[in-house]
Design an enzyme around this catalytic site. Sequence first.
Site, mmCIF file in Angstrom:
data_model
loop_
_atom_site.group_PDB
_atom_site.id
_atom_site.type_symbol
_atom_site.label_atom_id
_atom_site.label_comp_id
_atom_site.label_asym_id
_atom_site.label_seq_id
_atom_site.Cartn_x
_atom_site.Cartn_y
_atom_site.Cartn_z
ATOM 1 C CD GLU A 277 14.512 -52.075 -28.892
ATOM 2 O OE1 GLU A 277 14.411 -53.320 -28.872
ATOM 3 O OE2 GLU A 277 14.790 -51.438 -29.924
ATOM 4 C CD1 TRP A 280 11.412 -51.982 -32.286
ATOM 5 C CD2 TRP A 280 10.584 -53.529 -33.669
ATOM 6 N NE1 TRP A 280 11.807 -51.662 -33.564
ATOM 7 C CE2 TRP A 280 11.328 -52.600 -34.431
ATOM 8 C CE3 TRP A 280 9.968 -54.600 -34.330
ATOM 9 C CZ2 TRP A 280 11.468 -52.715 -35.818
ATOM 10 C CZ3 TRP A 280 10.111 -54.713 -35.709
ATOM 11 C CH2 TRP A 280 10.855 -53.767 -36.438
ATOM 12 C CD1 TRP A 309 14.921 -73.067 -45.829
ATOM 13 C CD2 TRP A 309 16.651 -71.706 -45.451
ATOM 14 N NE1 TRP A 309 14.412 -71.827 -45.536
ATOM 15 C CE2 TRP A 309 15.445 -70.967 -45.293
ATOM 16 C CE3 TRP A 309 17.870 -71.056 -45.251
ATOM 17 C CZ2 TRP A 309 15.434 -69.618 -44.952
ATOM 18 C CZ3 TRP A 309 17.857 -69.707 -44.914
ATOM 19 C CH2 TRP A 309 16.654 -69.003 -44.762
ATOM 20 C CG ASN A 344 17.886 -57.302 -29.630
ATOM 21 O OD1 ASN A 344 17.212 -58.306 -29.854
ATOM 22 N ND2 ASN A 344 17.814 -56.219 -30.379
ATOM 23 C CD1 TRP A 362 13.143 -68.770 -41.859
ATOM 24 C CD2 TRP A 362 12.282 -68.825 -39.789
ATOM 25 N NE1 TRP A 362 11.771 -68.812 -41.976
ATOM 26 C CE2 TRP A 362 11.224 -68.845 -40.719
ATOM 27 C CE3 TRP A 362 11.981 -68.854 -38.431
ATOM 28 C CZ2 TRP A 362 9.879 -68.896 -40.337
ATOM 29 C CZ3 TRP A 362 10.644 -68.902 -38.036
ATOM 30 C CH2 TRP A 362 9.614 -68.929 -38.995
ATOM 31 C CD1 TRP A 385 14.949 -66.758 -33.903
ATOM 32 C CD2 TRP A 385 16.300 -67.228 -35.615
ATOM 33 N NE1 TRP A 385 16.115 -67.236 -33.385
ATOM 34 C CE2 TRP A 385 16.966 -67.543 -34.408
ATOM 35 C CE3 TRP A 385 16.964 -67.450 -36.821
ATOM 36 C CZ2 TRP A 385 18.275 -68.050 -34.380
ATOM 37 C CZ3 TRP A 385 18.254 -67.969 -36.797
ATOM 38 C CH2 TRP A 385 18.901 -68.258 -35.595
#
Length: 475
Positions: A277, A280, A309, A344, A362, A385
């Site tokens: 993590e 990341w 969208w 998360n 998004w 996202w």
Amino acid sequence: MSQATVYIWFRQDLRVSDNQALHAAAKMARQQQLPLKAVYIETPLQWQQHDVGTRQLDFIQRHLNCLQQSLAALGVELELWHCDDFNGVQQLWQSRMQQHDIAAIFAGREPELNELRRDQALIEAGLPLNLTDEHCILAPGTVVNQNGEMYRVFTPFFKRWREIASAQQFQPVKAPVPLGPALSVAEPISFSVATGDSELWRAGEGEAKQLLQQFVANHAADYKQQRDFPALDGTSSLSPYLAIGVISPRQCLATLLAQFPEALVDDTSPGRCWLSELVWREFYRHLLQAYPNLSMGANFNPLGAQIAWRDDQQAFDAWCEGRTGYPIVDAAMRQLNRTGWMHNRLRMITASFLTKHLLIDWHRGERWFRRQLLDGDLAANNGGWQWSAGTGCDAQPYFRIFNPMTQSEKFDPDASFIRKYVPEVRDWPLKQIHHPESRVNGHLFAVSDYPTPIVDHSAARERALDRLSVLKKAN
């Protein structure tokens, strides 16, 4: 002109320990017997343009007051300067140079494009700006493939990152020794703009260190098993402190390795999951610097520009306010709106729901999160996202669409998290909470303050598969 002064310019690094810029500034001031001053520059219009949330501004303001006290104990004064946006920063420093001779300015580098451009303009204008890499354990640009290029997939990046990191020592830098007698603090630091309420989170560098130590000692070994369950206290909750630099990623790694020294080299280490993590976070920051257009809202996958969208303000408002009729989604959004933080797993569920069930861009979700989150951070927010929408680097495939009902059953099995934030369904049978679509057919609980689902899961899934198939070429 008065005696030359060394400056430490605080940005996303509001701490005195393991602050390499502060360490370098203090060393120069001591060696050359020069005064050291600290500065933080508020830029309200820039905050507005970057969608910085009022809760995070309050958190920053509280920590600046903590930092002011810590620096005063070291004999260093912290000043709050003001200019509307980054365009005024150069003139601000140059006007200061006209009044006082500036020997050097030390600051931690930031990875976002506007921040990089601001710093480059100062250097080109001849200001003595010295930048240190504070925001990552391994600096952006140092973890690359055999062709010298940034990795586009996390797993090989993680492997290479560990290879480089395992050959290094990570000993956080201590706070500087006092440079003079302790100063008294005349008045607290206060921004010129209104801030929100971050009081649910304790402020202070000591609090962040204690939180880190307690997590590593008591929860890191179980992180892999517990991290996906929002009702459990299974995550570190350090992201708000990392986002504004109250604690450094290097301090996180050093604390983890003190408990699990094998974590960098042993895949079976109990510390490996939390390590991933941390990396990341690094991956998304390295990407931001390797692909500057990500800071400007670009889809990492150019085919994302072809997605049609939906422009549905009513559906977007229902998502923002936690009124979608899917309890796990609504509980998550209400947690965000009430506390400024979201677990998360729930960030993935809610982002998938907005982009795939509601087919809303998004960018709109990213912006809403940024304005609400106490741990708002462009790299992580953008990366998360775009991962959920299927437009990002190493993203989940467009055809992977989270089923909010199975996610609810799997990660909040007794609905304790849902019941906390969606009291309207507190007395419903468990199956009804996890499967709200059964209400549409009618019988039980037809009369309720809680809305029926805003969209049918199966129909939404088919629609998403059709619209998002423009991404197919890249997959």
